[in-house]
Design a protein around this motif. Structure first.
Motif, mmCIF file in Angstrom:
data_model
loop_
_atom_site.group_PDB
_atom_site.id
_atom_site.type_symbol
_atom_site.label_atom_id
_atom_site.label_comp_id
_atom_site.label_asym_id
_atom_site.label_seq_id
_atom_site.Cartn_x
_atom_site.Cartn_y
_atom_site.Cartn_z
ATOM 1 N N THR A 1 17.805 4.457 -32.195
ATOM 2 C CA THR A 1 18.599 3.496 -32.070
ATOM 3 C C THR A 1 19.335 3.652 -30.799
ATOM 4 O OG1 THR A 1 20.034 1.409 -32.999
ATOM 5 C CG2 THR A 1 20.653 3.463 -33.760
ATOM 6 N N GLU A 2 19.402 1.753 -30.433
ATOM 7 C CA GLU A 2 20.291 2.182 -28.649
ATOM 8 C C GLU A 2 22.063 1.851 -29.265
ATOM 9 O OE1 GLU A 2 18.077 -0.620 -26.533
ATOM 10 O OE2 GLU A 2 17.274 0.792 -25.158
ATOM 11 N N ASP A 3 22.120 1.159 -30.297
ATOM 12 C CA ASP A 3 23.790 0.545 -30.691
ATOM 13 C C ASP A 3 24.459 1.773 -30.820
ATOM 14 O OD1 ASP A 3 25.523 -0.439 -31.634
ATOM 15 O OD2 ASP A 3 25.133 -1.037 -33.701
ATOM 16 N N SER A 4 25.180 2.187 -29.782
ATOM 17 C CA SER A 4 26.118 2.992 -30.079
ATOM 18 C C SER A 4 26.909 3.282 -31.458
ATOM 19 C CB SER A 4 27.003 3.241 -29.445
ATOM 20 O OG SER A 4 28.432 4.296 -29.112
ATOM 21 N N ALA A 5 27.477 1.844 -32.035
ATOM 22 C CA ALA A 5 28.477 2.157 -33.529
ATOM 23 C C ALA A 5 27.342 2.915 -34.752
ATOM 24 C CB ALA A 5 28.674 0.505 -33.621
ATOM 25 N N GLU A 6 26.277 2.572 -34.686
ATOM 26 C CA GLU A 6 25.206 2.802 -35.270
ATOM 27 C C GLU A 6 25.152 4.707 -35.294
ATOM 28 O OE1 GLU A 6 20.738 0.734 -37.497
ATOM 29 O OE2 GLU A 6 21.475 0.529 -35.133
ATOM 30 N N ARG A 7 24.712 4.618 -34.043
ATOM 31 C CA ARG A 7 24.333 6.340 -33.811
ATOM 32 C C ARG A 7 25.844 7.225 -34.575
ATOM 33 N NH1 ARG A 7 22.147 4.623 -29.099
ATOM 34 N NH2 ARG A 7 24.752 5.363 -28.103
ATOM 35 N N SER A 8 26.729 6.341 -34.279
ATOM 36 C CA SER A 8 27.969 6.746 -34.736
ATOM 37 C C SER A 8 28.212 7.155 -36.660
ATOM 38 C CB SER A 8 29.071 6.453 -34.598
ATOM 39 O OG SER A 8 29.459 6.172 -33.094
ATOM 40 N N GLY A 9 27.584 5.925 -36.853
ATOM 41 C CA GLY A 9 27.835 6.465 -38.037
ATOM 42 C C GLY A 9 26.210 7.131 -39.148
ATOM 43 N N LEU A 10 25.146 7.212 -38.052
ATOM 44 C CA LEU A 10 24.450 8.347 -39.083
ATOM 45 C C LEU A 10 24.682 8.900 -38.585
ATOM 46 C CD1 LEU A 10 21.363 6.301 -37.023
ATOM 47 C CD2 LEU A 10 21.564 6.612 -39.681
ATOM 48 N N ALA A 11 25.398 9.817 -37.756
ATOM 49 C CA ALA A 11 26.075 11.365 -37.369
ATOM 50 C C ALA A 11 26.814 11.102 -38.530
ATOM 51 C CB ALA A 11 26.690 11.242 -36.359
ATOM 52 N N ALA A 12 27.848 10.578 -39.455
ATOM 53 C CA ALA A 12 29.023 10.637 -39.878
ATOM 54 C C ALA A 12 28.011 11.355 -41.041
ATOM 55 C CB ALA A 12 29.979 9.367 -39.731
ATOM 56 N N ALA B 1 9.754 10.488 -41.252
ATOM 57 C CA ALA B 1 10.445 10.013 -40.154
ATOM 58 C C ALA B 1 9.549 9.551 -38.728
ATOM 59 C CB ALA B 1 11.322 11.278 -38.844
ATOM 60 N N ARG B 2 9.538 8.156 -38.462
ATOM 61 C CA ARG B 2 8.765 7.780 -37.530
ATOM 62 C C ARG B 2 9.628 7.563 -36.090
ATOM 63 N NH1 ARG B 2 5.951 9.577 -39.712
ATOM 64 N NH2 ARG B 2 4.655 8.592 -40.868
ATOM 65 N N GLU B 3 9.418 7.667 -34.605
ATOM 66 C CA GLU B 3 9.957 7.296 -33.807
ATOM 67 C C GLU B 3 9.974 5.409 -33.345
ATOM 68 O OE1 GLU B 3 10.674 8.880 -29.282
ATOM 69 O OE2 GLU B 3 8.909 9.379 -30.515
ATOM 70 N N VAL B 4 10.916 4.733 -33.337
ATOM 71 C CA VAL B 4 10.652 3.594 -32.229
ATOM 72 C C VAL B 4 11.186 4.389 -30.972
ATOM 73 C CG1 VAL B 4 11.690 1.942 -32.444
ATOM 74 C CG2 VAL B 4 11.655 3.227 -34.540
ATOM 75 N N THR B 5 10.499 3.771 -30.623
ATOM 76 C CA THR B 5 9.835 3.558 -29.218
ATOM 77 C C THR B 5 10.910 2.889 -28.263
ATOM 78 O OG1 THR B 5 8.351 2.675 -28.525
ATOM 79 C CG2 THR B 5 8.838 5.398 -28.271
ATOM 80 N N PHE B 6 11.663 2.615 -26.981
ATOM 81 C CA PHE B 6 12.702 1.474 -26.479
ATOM 82 C C PHE B 6 12.428 1.537 -24.999
ATOM 83 C CE2 PHE B 6 15.520 2.955 -30.178
ATOM 84 C CZ PHE B 6 15.453 1.715 -30.636
ATOM 85 N N GLY B 7 12.454 0.290 -24.753
ATOM 86 C CA GLY B 7 11.952 0.344 -23.388
ATOM 87 C C GLY B 7 10.124 0.423 -22.737
ATOM 88 N N GLU B 8 9.289 0.121 -23.389
ATOM 89 C CA GLU B 8 7.896 0.018 -23.165
ATOM 90 C C GLU B 8 7.372 0.031 -21.934
ATOM 91 O OE1 GLU B 8 5.371 1.890 -24.753
ATOM 92 O OE2 GLU B 8 6.258 2.012 -26.111
ATOM 93 N N GLY B 9 8.186 -1.138 -21.169
ATOM 94 C CA GLY B 9 7.764 -0.994 -19.592
ATOM 95 C C GLY B 9 8.465 -0.116 -18.918
ATOM 96 N N LEU B 10 9.399 0.378 -18.673
ATOM 97 C CA LEU B 10 9.682 0.886 -18.024
ATOM 98 C C LEU B 10 9.154 2.859 -18.505
ATOM 99 C CD1 LEU B 10 13.436 1.347 -18.560
ATOM 100 C CD2 LEU B 10 12.477 -0.249 -17.807
#
Length: 194
Positions: A1-12, A65-74
């Motif tokens: 995920t690109e959301d920092s708050a969501e990453r922090s929650g998952l890390a917790a 687990a499935r990887e979600v890719t972001f920024g396919e155009g980059l």
């Protein structure tokens, strides 16, 4: 995920389960090894059980687990030299990296020397409860640190945890050599490291 708050929650969540596994191992390992025959065989079988459980978890994660890719155009990726230049110029990264390195090394030294101090300094043969309260201090405060991180910032949570750990270490230096005071301060140290 690109959301920092969501990453922090998952890390917790990850850290809570990791710390819970540490508490479980602190309370179960000696009994399990003894129940499996004790001695070298008991410890070997215990290691096999723990290894099989870890391998099963890794296979489960790999299979689901499935990887979600972001920024396919980059399609432009930085070169290794460009990444090194960015890291070299990132002083905040090096400050945090150094602080975590020093804290991790100090915590490892503490964890490894604690059983010896309990046995020879305090004269207590069973150090399992001390390691248990250390792990419980970590486990039960992870959600609080995650909440503080979400409400304020990672910097505030890091500095608050560091302050709690330093206070616990100073307390251990001056604490009377009694079981109760040391267990309380060891739990406080765990809370600072949560």
């Amino acid at each position: 995920t690109e959301d920092s708050a969501e990453r922090s929650g998952l890390a917790a969540f990850r850290l809570v389960f990791q710390a819970f596994a540490g508490v479980l191992a602190a309370f179960v390992t000696l009994k399990l090894a003894a129940a499996l025959g004790g001695g070298q065989l008991g410890w070997f079988l215990t290691a096999l059980i723990y290894g099989a459980a870890a391998a099963a978890m890794l296979v489960l994660v790999f299979a689901t687990a499935r990887e979600v890719t972001f920024g396919e155009g980059l399609k432009v990726r930085p070169t290794f030299r460009e990444m090194i230049a960015v890291l070299r110029a990132n002083s905040a990264f090096w400050l945090v990296c150094g602080a975590f390195l020093i804290g991790s090394v100090g915590f490892v030294f503490f964890n490894k020397s604690l059983p010896y101090w309990i046995k020879y300094g305090l004269g207590i043969d069973n150090f399992g409860p001390f390691l248990g309260v250390l792990a419980m201090g970590i486990t039960f405060t992870i959600p609080l640190w995650a909440l503080l991180t979400r409400k304020t910032s990672k910097r505030t949570a890091f500095l608050a945890g560091t302050a709690v750990s330093i206070a616990a270490c100073i307390g251990l230096w001056f604490a009377p050599e009694t079981r109760g005071s040391w267990m309380l301060l060891v739990m406080l140290l765990g809370a600072g490291n949560g």
